[in-house]
Write a protein that holds these residues in place. Structure first.
Motif, mmCIF file in Angstrom:
data_model
loop_
_atom_site.group_PDB
_atom_site.id
_atom_site.type_symbol
_atom_site.label_atom_id
_atom_site.label_comp_id
_atom_site.label_asym_id
_atom_site.label_seq_id
_atom_site.Cartn_x
_atom_site.Cartn_y
_atom_site.Cartn_z
ATOM 1 N N CYS A 150 -116.284 -34.470 28.081
ATOM 2 C CA CYS A 150 -115.378 -35.601 27.838
ATOM 3 C C CYS A 150 -116.095 -36.750 27.151
ATOM 4 N N GLN A 151 -115.400 -37.370 26.189
ATOM 5 C CA GLN A 151 -115.860 -38.597 25.541
ATOM 6 C C GLN A 151 -114.703 -39.593 25.569
ATOM 7 N N PHE A 152 -115.034 -40.883 25.473
ATOM 8 C CA PHE A 152 -113.963 -41.878 25.477
ATOM 9 C C PHE A 152 -113.717 -42.377 24.068
ATOM 10 N N GLU A 153 -112.465 -42.800 23.825
ATOM 11 C CA GLU A 153 -112.026 -43.248 22.496
ATOM 12 C C GLU A 153 -111.648 -44.715 22.539
ATOM 13 N N PRO A 154 -112.422 -45.602 21.889
ATOM 14 C CA PRO A 154 -111.987 -47.009 21.801
ATOM 15 C C PRO A 154 -110.622 -47.088 21.107
ATOM 16 N N GLY A 155 -109.735 -47.921 21.621
ATOM 17 C CA GLY A 155 -108.398 -48.029 21.044
ATOM 18 C C GLY A 155 -107.492 -46.877 21.414
ATOM 19 N N PHE A 156 -107.851 -46.120 22.439
ATOM 20 C CA PHE A 156 -107.067 -44.941 22.821
ATOM 21 C C PHE A 156 -105.620 -45.281 23.128
ATOM 22 N N PHE A 157 -105.370 -46.422 23.768
ATOM 23 C CA PHE A 157 -104.001 -46.709 24.193
ATOM 24 C C PHE A 157 -103.111 -47.128 23.019
ATOM 25 N N ASP A 158 -103.711 -47.517 21.895
ATOM 26 C CA ASP A 158 -102.908 -47.701 20.686
ATOM 27 C C ASP A 158 -102.407 -46.343 20.203
ATOM 28 N N PHE A 159 -103.300 -45.353 20.236
ATOM 29 C CA PHE A 159 -102.890 -43.977 19.889
ATOM 30 C C PHE A 159 -101.808 -43.488 20.841
ATOM 31 N N LEU A 160 -101.986 -43.733 22.145
ATOM 32 C CA LEU A 160 -101.009 -43.263 23.126
ATOM 33 C C LEU A 160 -99.638 -43.898 22.884
ATOM 34 N N THR A 161 -99.619 -45.201 22.595
ATOM 35 C CA THR A 161 -98.349 -45.893 22.347
ATOM 36 C C THR A 161 -97.619 -45.275 21.163
ATOM 37 N N ARG A 162 -98.356 -44.988 20.093
ATOM 38 C CA ARG A 162 -97.725 -44.400 18.906
ATOM 39 C C ARG A 162 -97.247 -42.968 19.178
ATOM 40 N N LEU A 163 -98.027 -42.224 19.966
ATOM 41 C CA LEU A 163 -97.631 -40.862 20.305
ATOM 42 C C LEU A 163 -96.340 -40.855 21.123
ATOM 43 N N VAL A 164 -96.288 -41.703 22.137
ATOM 44 C CA VAL A 164 -95.099 -41.756 22.994
ATOM 45 C C VAL A 164 -93.887 -42.211 22.188
ATOM 46 N N GLN A 165 -94.074 -43.207 21.300
ATOM 47 C CA GLN A 165 -92.950 -43.691 20.506
ATOM 48 C C GLN A 165 -92.440 -42.614 19.565
ATOM 49 N N ALA A 166 -93.358 -41.821 19.005
ATOM 50 C CA ALA A 166 -92.941 -40.737 18.111
ATOM 51 C C ALA A 166 -92.116 -39.697 18.869
ATOM 52 N N ILE A 167 -92.502 -39.406 20.109
ATOM 53 C CA ILE A 167 -91.730 -38.453 20.918
ATOM 54 C C ILE A 167 -90.344 -39.007 21.209
ATOM 55 N N LYS A 168 -90.285 -40.280 21.617
ATOM 56 C CA LYS A 168 -88.993 -40.870 21.977
ATOM 57 C C LYS A 168 -88.078 -41.051 20.775
ATOM 58 N N ASN A 169 -88.656 -41.212 19.587
ATOM 59 C CA ASN A 169 -87.843 -41.385 18.377
ATOM 60 C C ASN A 169 -87.438 -40.047 17.757
ATOM 61 N N HIS A 170 -87.952 -38.957 18.278
ATOM 62 C CA HIS A 170 -87.654 -37.636 17.723
ATOM 63 C C HIS A 170 -86.172 -37.326 17.905
ATOM 64 N N ALA A 171 -85.585 -36.678 16.913
ATOM 65 C CA ALA A 171 -84.149 -36.375 16.954
ATOM 66 C C ALA A 171 -83.785 -35.487 18.132
ATOM 67 N N ALA A 172 -84.736 -34.681 18.608
ATOM 68 C CA ALA A 172 -84.449 -33.749 19.703
ATOM 69 C C ALA A 172 -84.831 -34.307 21.070
ATOM 70 N N TYR A 173 -85.157 -35.598 21.130
ATOM 71 C CA TYR A 173 -85.672 -36.144 22.403
ATOM 72 C C TYR A 173 -84.620 -36.070 23.502
ATOM 73 N N ASP A 174 -85.068 -35.613 24.679
ATOM 74 C CA ASP A 174 -84.226 -35.556 25.867
ATOM 75 C C ASP A 174 -84.889 -36.372 26.969
ATOM 76 N N VAL A 175 -84.088 -37.189 27.652
ATOM 77 C CA VAL A 175 -84.624 -38.009 28.747
ATOM 78 C C VAL A 175 -85.271 -37.154 29.834
ATOM 79 N N PRO A 176 -84.705 -35.979 30.214
ATOM 80 C CA PRO A 176 -85.399 -35.160 31.220
ATOM 81 C C PRO A 176 -86.823 -34.795 30.813
ATOM 82 N N ASP A 177 -87.051 -34.580 29.503
ATOM 83 C CA ASP A 177 -88.423 -34.334 29.044
ATOM 84 C C ASP A 177 -89.280 -35.570 29.287
ATOM 85 N N GLY A 178 -88.715 -36.737 28.994
ATOM 86 C CA GLY A 178 -89.446 -37.977 29.195
ATOM 87 C C GLY A 178 -89.798 -38.206 30.646
#
Length: 285
Positions: A150-178
């Motif tokens: 394991c290594q740590f990534e500076p700014g990791f939570f900026d990546f996480l925010t963008r990843l989560v937003q991309a999932i939630k903005n996806h046309a196939a997004y379902d709240v149960p998945d969330g």
């Protein structure tokens, strides 16, 4: 294809109708046939939710574990999450967990170091002792097969925010998945329908009363005032906690009792009960 006849119910703007001599109407299976346009359905209203990422270390780690455990596979394919991003997520999960464990060790060491240092001032006399050594931190986690350290990534939570937003903005997004991924925060329940506003007051420099009402989740509150023996009259609407009643003062040297009530407004509608009537003595200046 069928022959087009006058008054057969065909609409002028039907994309499958060809008005001419002869006229005809394309039917399903004919080349060029335009199928019906699906009606847009209104999205079901859902409750507002709190932010998905908690404010405590244990809660944040739980989100990272849920994403790392449940996103790879079918959900990653569904939402177009790449293998490199899944690896970044896994590094982030284990690194964050390591920091939680290491921080506890470091805090205990810091307290021990402080106590040992202070003992030079107020500890009992004793023989010479070795200086304290550094603490032993937890080993770096390893994962996957073959193993990855394991290594740590500076700014990791900026990546996480963008990843989560991309999932939630996806046309196939379902709240149960969330919910499975823990990227849907807890639902915020609607206000209590029976709520009764509490009204406090103070006097402004103008001599008029200032009402003080907690605003909370509401758009604001409507104000009714009765002067003396007069009837209650709607006097204003406040979007802030404090509201100066905008009525003329009594004549100089005269006093009146102003009776005040308020009611909250929520989603552009009156909400809850009116407050108890508050009586405020007002004097003209």
């Amino acid at each position: 294809m069928r022959v087009l006849r006058w008054d057969d119910g065909t609409k002028w703007d039907d994309p499958n109708a060809y008005w001419g001599d002869p006229g005809y109407v394309l039917e399903p299976g004919d080349p060029g046939y335009v199928g019906p346009i699906p009606r847009q359905t209104k999205r079901k209203k859902t409750m507002k939710r709190q932010p998905y990422l908690p404010n405590d270390d244990a809660g944040v780690l739980a989100v990272l574990v849920a994403l790392d455990m449940n996103l790879p596979g079918a959900l990653a394919t569904k939402y177009g999450v790449t293998a490199p991003d899944l690896l970044r997520l896994r590094h982030g999960r284990y690194a964050y967990g390591w920091f939680i464990d290491a921080k506890e060790t470091a805090q205990q060491y810091s307290q021990s170091m402080t106590d040992t240092h202070q003992s030079m001032f107020d500890g009992p006399a004793d023989a010479l002792q070795p200086l304290p050594g550094l603490p032993t931190l937890p080993a770096a986690p390893v994962f996957n097969d073959p193993e990855v350290t394991c290594q740590f990534e500076p700014g990791f939570f900026d990546f996480l925010t963008r990843l989560v937003q991309a999932i939630k903005n996806h046309a196939a997004y379902d709240v149960p998945d969330g919910l499975l991924l823990k990227i849907e925060g807890a639902e915020i329940p609607p206000p209590d329908m029976g709520i009764v506003p509490e009204v406090d007051w103070e006097m402004a420099a103008s001599g008029r009363p200032i009402l003080i009402v907690k605003k909370g989740v509401f758009q604001g509150y409507t104000v009714w005032v009765a002067r003396g023996a007069g009837a209650m009259t709607e006097t204003g609407f406040s979007t802030t906690r404090k509201f100066e009643v905008p009525l003329p003062l009594p004549a100089a040297g005269q006093a009146e009792i102003w009776k005040v009530q308020v009611q909250y407004r929520y989603q552009n509608q009156p909400f809850g009960q009116k407050s108890q009537t508050v009586e405020i003595p007002v004097r003209g200046t």
